[in-house]
Design an enzyme around this catalytic site. Structure first.
Site, PDB file in Angstrom:
ATOM      1  N   CYS A 121       0.866  -1.354   0.035  1.00  0.00           N
ATOM      2  CA  CYS A 121       0.088   0.023  -0.102  1.00  0.00           C
ATOM      3  C   CYS A 121       0.825   1.176  -0.020  1.00  0.00           C
ATOM      4  CB  CYS A 121      -0.993   0.150   1.275  1.00  0.00           C
ATOM      5  SG  CYS A 121      -2.224  -1.294   1.402  1.00  0.00           S
ATOM      6  N   ARG A 139       3.752   0.003  -5.073  1.00  0.00           N
ATOM      7  CA  ARG A 139       3.554  -0.366  -3.806  1.00  0.00           C
ATOM      8  C   ARG A 139       2.030  -1.456  -3.634  1.00  0.00           C
ATOM      9  NH1 ARG A 139       6.851   1.411   0.130  1.00  0.00           N
ATOM     10  NH2 ARG A 139       5.600   0.643   1.717  1.00  0.00           N
ATOM     11  N   TRP A 153      -2.953  -2.523  -1.602  1.00  0.00           N
ATOM     12  CA  TRP A 153      -2.685  -3.910  -1.807  1.00  0.00           C
ATOM     13  C   TRP A 153      -3.460  -4.681  -0.782  1.00  0.00           C
ATOM     14  CZ3 TRP A 153      -0.742  -8.290   0.579  1.00  0.00           C
ATOM     15  CH2 TRP A 153      -0.218  -9.205  -0.254  1.00  0.00           C
ATOM     16  N   ASN A 183      -1.328   1.680   5.910  1.00  0.00           N
ATOM     17  CA  ASN A 183      -0.524   0.660   5.225  1.00  0.00           C
ATOM     18  C   ASN A 183      -0.091  -0.165   6.077  1.00  0.00           C
ATOM     19  OD1 ASN A 183       1.467  -0.843   3.752  1.00  0.00           O
ATOM     20  ND2 ASN A 183       2.993   0.668   4.009  1.00  0.00           N
ATOM     21  N   GLY A 184      -0.653  -1.440   6.033  1.00  0.00           N
ATOM     22  CA  GLY A 184      -0.027  -2.387   7.215  1.00  0.00           C
ATOM     23  C   GLY A 184      -1.298  -3.315   7.624  1.00  0.00           C
ATOM     24  N   GLU A 227      16.000 -17.446 -10.755  1.00  0.00           N
ATOM     25  CA  GLU A 227      15.568 -16.166 -11.063  1.00  0.00           C
ATOM     26  C   GLU A 227      14.994 -15.845 -12.298  1.00  0.00           C
ATOM     27  OE1 GLU A 227      15.146 -13.668  -9.269  1.00  0.00           O
ATOM     28  OE2 GLU A 227      15.311 -11.900 -10.718  1.00  0.00           O
ATOM     29  N   LYS A 258      11.080 -14.471 -12.928  1.00  0.00           N
ATOM     30  CA  LYS A 258      10.819 -13.290 -13.529  1.00  0.00           C
ATOM     31  C   LYS A 258       9.592 -13.782 -14.508  1.00  0.00           C
ATOM     32  CE  LYS A 258      12.232 -10.850 -11.950  1.00  0.00           C
ATOM     33  NZ  LYS A 258      13.005 -10.854 -10.755  1.00  0.00           N
ATOM     34  N   GLU A 279       6.264 -14.219 -12.691  1.00  0.00           N
ATOM     35  CA  GLU A 279       5.550 -12.961 -11.996  1.00  0.00           C
ATOM     36  C   GLU A 279       5.118 -12.013 -13.066  1.00  0.00           C
ATOM     37  OE1 GLU A 279       7.919 -10.645  -9.052  1.00  0.00           O
ATOM     38  OE2 GLU A 279       9.667 -11.020 -10.460  1.00  0.00           O
ATOM     39  N   HIS A 325      16.015 -36.441 -11.835  1.00  0.00           N
ATOM     40  CA  HIS A 325      15.281 -37.011 -10.477  1.00  0.00           C
ATOM     41  C   HIS A 325      13.787 -36.661 -10.458  1.00  0.00           C
ATOM     42  CE1 HIS A 325      18.941 -38.205  -9.192  1.00  0.00           C
ATOM     43  NE2 HIS A 325      19.573 -37.167  -9.203  1.00  0.00           N
ATOM     44  N   LYS A 365       5.384  -4.212  -4.888  1.00  0.00           N
ATOM     45  CA  LYS A 365       6.999  -3.917  -4.711  1.00  0.00           C
ATOM     46  C   LYS A 365       7.718  -4.007  -3.525  1.00  0.00           C
ATOM     47  CE  LYS A 365      10.693  -2.871  -6.738  1.00  0.00           C
ATOM     48  NZ  LYS A 365      11.430  -4.009  -7.703  1.00  0.00           N
TER      49      LYS A 365
HETATM   50  O1  M6R Z   1      12.841  -5.858  -1.419  1.00  0.00           O
HETATM   51  P1  M6R Z   1      13.268  -6.827  -1.348  1.00  0.00           P
HETATM   52  O2  M6R Z   1      14.343  -7.150  -2.325  1.00  0.00           O
HETATM   53  O3  M6R Z   1      13.521  -7.432   0.231  1.00  0.00           O
HETATM   54  O4  M6R Z   1      12.139  -7.819  -1.829  1.00  0.00           O
HETATM   55  C1  M6R Z   1      12.156  -9.196  -1.967  1.00  0.00           C
HETATM   56  C2  M6R Z   1      11.018  -9.674  -2.712  1.00  0.00           C
HETATM   57  O5  M6R Z   1       9.926  -9.646  -2.389  1.00  0.00           O
HETATM   58  C3  M6R Z   1      11.199  -9.651  -4.300  1.00  0.00           C
HETATM   59  O6  M6R Z   1      12.535  -9.782  -4.988  1.00  0.00           O
HETATM   60  C4  M6R Z   1      10.362 -10.097  -5.298  1.00  0.00           C
HETATM   61  O7  M6R Z   1      10.499 -11.381  -5.307  1.00  0.00           O
HETATM   62  C5  M6R Z   1      10.388  -9.469  -6.570  1.00  0.00           C
HETATM   63  N1  M6R Z   1       9.152  -9.073  -7.056  1.00  0.00           N
HETATM   64  C6  M6R Z   1      10.977 -10.461  -7.731  1.00  0.00           C
HETATM   65  O8  M6R Z   1      11.307  -9.473  -8.938  1.00  0.00           O
END
Ligand code: M6R
Length: 615
Positions: free
Chosen positions: A2, A27, A75, A101-102, A488, A492, A495, A511, A610
């Site tokens: 948020c 956010r 969010w 926010n929280g 990774e 990517k 998401e 396996h 984010k």
């Molecule tokens: O801000 P942070 O690096 O702590 O965030 C960790 C994850 O939430 C963040 O890397 C998330 O997996 C991303 N959306 C990946 O692209």
């Protein structure tokens, strides 16, 4: 998650808040709302959807004149994203209005008690409970808003960054923070409130970042009063000069922030090592590390805690720390670590990696490690973030604001920092030869150039994306240093394109995952020059034998894999240890192009935010 934003001063609040919400939309973006004091009452508009939907609704629904206001981009945690659950929320009398926010964890018990006292609730949110608790205290105790907020927050359990104002006293905003970030921008006779400084950067460079368990009464014509929520004592706030500029938070001609951030990598990797890596002199100088180097040298082990992409950077670090510095490393999901009663001793060093510096699970893992006596070192991007303040020391990545929800430049700059730490420790411990050390310093300095070269394959990668955009599944395989890159790459793709993807160590394929392979399955294999090259080639043969489609990341000039693979993405030659810094580039581009072709919202993929400030 948020985003919250607020303004009080002599300018029109609406455009500042609306623009601020657009900047904070990374956010959370499932609903948005705004409340403006128009000189007589509160004009409030909110809606499910994005800030652009709010903008349309505001035009039809409310008057926007007024110099005090608050706004929110959500969010969802409690209650589905819909108009009613969107913020701001009124108190029952309609006098108070709040954004939050929280999460208020004990909201249900408070709600029951308030219902008994005659309060009604219209939304499913914990926030509406909080604003009514504040109102109830204000009336019952006959106190001002600030005092009522302080008493209320001593009764709640959870995390919050809030901004609340009272239409009966429209010369102040009361804000408070625990666990979620809150910055106050200080202008000339005007104040800004926001989850980060981006909404007010064109107005002021001076900001106060509230600490946890602090609140502030922001009143026109007076200095900001910061108090401890627990005991109401006054705190002298530290006014920080911001190093941010407008250009950094704009798209700069790119279609998406993600693409801009992918292309920024050559320059931000340079920023990460600038002044820290003096290759020709054989020196690595990391301010935060110098005074604590013995802690690392004498450590029994290093425990790395992180989430998501940052966790993948941690996995790369495990390989380089163990390989060069010969220090045992464990890499932990912060969310698991914090809840599993881990064994941590004073002889452990914990490295917390986080782009945002606000990830709730990582923050909780840090607190746990500190309680148990470990030394905690942060690798963060956002300057002044909660994690950077909670850790004993640390190194900033200096990647600049990362706005696309999918992390790209954060990953490569985190690896750059971790590589410098590992090299420095190895040098001091004498576990790396002088020539290998010097070679890696020089090679690290060359990485921005190699990344630039890797980016030149963009058009070719877009063509590959075109072929595979309709695939239902992807498999990503890598070995050694490139196993985390496979994870990774898969993250990517998942998401931002919503295509199911799995990352696996190439040798593990037989396996289990090999059962998935048929002519429908694209398999992205990282097959650059390495100690395992021949083994990876065998893995590729195994996939081919089962009709899998192979997209291989290869070193420029490779001929063996080129013959076997259906498609190749070339990257420049680097030592295997540094290869994740370049092999990740084509994978970022591949997922970006597929997501664009599928019409996805690349910068704001569904269900994500984010910075994940809830557990
Ligand atoms: O801000 P942070 O690096 O702590 O965030 C960790 C994850 O939430 C963040 O890397 C998330 O997996 C991303 N959306 C990946 O692209």
């Amino acid at each position: 998650m948020c985003g919250i934003v607020g303004y009080i001063g002599s300018r029109q609040a609406y455009p500042i808040i609306l623009n601020g919400l657009k900047r904070l939309e990374y956010r959370g973006y499932d609903s948005a709302g705004i409340a403006i004091y128009d000189g007589a009452g509160i004009q409030l508009s909110k809606t499910k959807g994005k800030v652009s939907d709010l903008e349309k609704r505001v035009k039809k629904e409310i008057k926007t004149t007024g110099t005090l206001g608050i706004g929110h981009t959500r969010w969802a945690t409690h209650g589905v994203p819909n108009d009613v659950n969107s913020h701001p929320h009124y108190s029952n009398s309609g006098e108070l209005v709040i954004i939050h926010n929280g999460i208020i964890e004990n909201y249900s018990a408070i709600k029951k008690a308030l219902i008994k006292r005659g309060y009604s609730f219209y939304s499913e949110t914990d926030t509406e409970v909080l604003v009514n608790l504040i109102e109830d205290i204000k009336k019952k105790e006959n106190v001002k808003l600030g005092k009522a907020v302080q008493i209320a927050l001593n009764q709640v359990v959870g995390a919050y960054a809030i901004a609340v104002f009272d239409k009966m006293k429209p010369d102040e905003i009361v804000v408070a923070k625990l666990g979620s970030p809150l910055a106050i921008g200080i202008g000339e006779d005007e104040f800004f409130v926001a989850s980060d400084a981006t909404p007010f950067i064109e107005f002021t460079n001076n900001a106060i970042y509230l600490e946890d368990e602090e609140m502030a009464i922001i009143r026109l014509g007076r200095e900001v009063r910061v108090r401890k929520i627990k005991n109401d004592s006054l705190v002298v706030p530290y006014v920080q000069e911001l190093q941010l500029n407008l250009e950094q938070i704009e798209k700069g001609g790119y279609d998406h922030f993600m693409l801009k951030e992918i292309y920024e990598q050559p320059s931000v990797i340079k920023d990460t090592y600038r002044g820290r890596l003096l290759a020709s002199e054989g020196i690595i100088k990391l301010g935060g590390l110098e005074d604590h180097i013995q802690k690392f040298i004498n450590a029994n082990r290093v425990i790395i805690v992180a989430c998501g992409t940052s966790w993948h950077a941690g996995l790369v670090a495990e390989y380089i720390f163990e390989d060069w510095a010969r220090i045992p490393v464990e890499v932990e999901y912060a969310s698991e670590f914090r809840y599993r009663n881990p064994i941590i001793t004073e002889k452990d060093v914990v490295i917390a990696i986080s782009q945002s510096g606000e990830t709730a699970d990582t923050l909780a893992a840090i607190k746990l490690a500190k309680q148990r006596g470990a030394f905690v070192y942060g690798v963060c991007n956002v300057v002044g973030s909660s994690i950077s303040r909670e850790t004993h020391s640390g190194t900033y990545t200096h990647a600049g604001p990362e706005i696309g929800v999918a992390s790209t430049k954060a990953f490569t700059t985190q690896i750059t920092v971790l590589t410098m730490i590992a090299l420095k420790l190895a040098k001091i411990k004498g576990t790396i030869s002088q020539s290998n050390y010097m070679k890696h310093l020089r090679e690290l300095e060359m990485i921005p150039h190699h990344v630039e070269e890797a980016l030149k394959s963009d058009t070719k990668i877009r063509a590959i994306a075109e072929v595979f955009q309709d695939a239902a599944n992807f498999l990503y395989l890598g070995r050694g240093y490139n196993f985390p890159v496979a994870l990774e790459g898969a993250l990517k793709l998942k998401e931002i394109s919503y295509i199911h993807a799995e990352g696996y160590p190439a040798a593990e394929m037989k396996h289990g995952p090999i059962a998935l392979i048929d002519e429908q399955m694209p398999v992205v294999v990282i097959a650059v020059n390495s100690n395992h090259y021949e083994k990876v080639v065998s893995n590729i043969e195994e996939i081919k034998a089962r009709n899998g489609k192979i997209i291989a990341v290869v070193t420029e000039g490779d001929s063996t894999v080129k013959e076997l693979a259906d498609y190749i993405m070339e990257v420049p030659k680097t030592p295997e240890t540094l290869s994740p810094l370049v092999t990740t580039i084509p994978l970022q581009l591949l997922s970006y192009h597929i997501a664009v072709m599928l019409g996805r919202n690349v910068d704001q993929p569904r269900n994500l935010a984010k910075s994940v400030t809830v557990e």
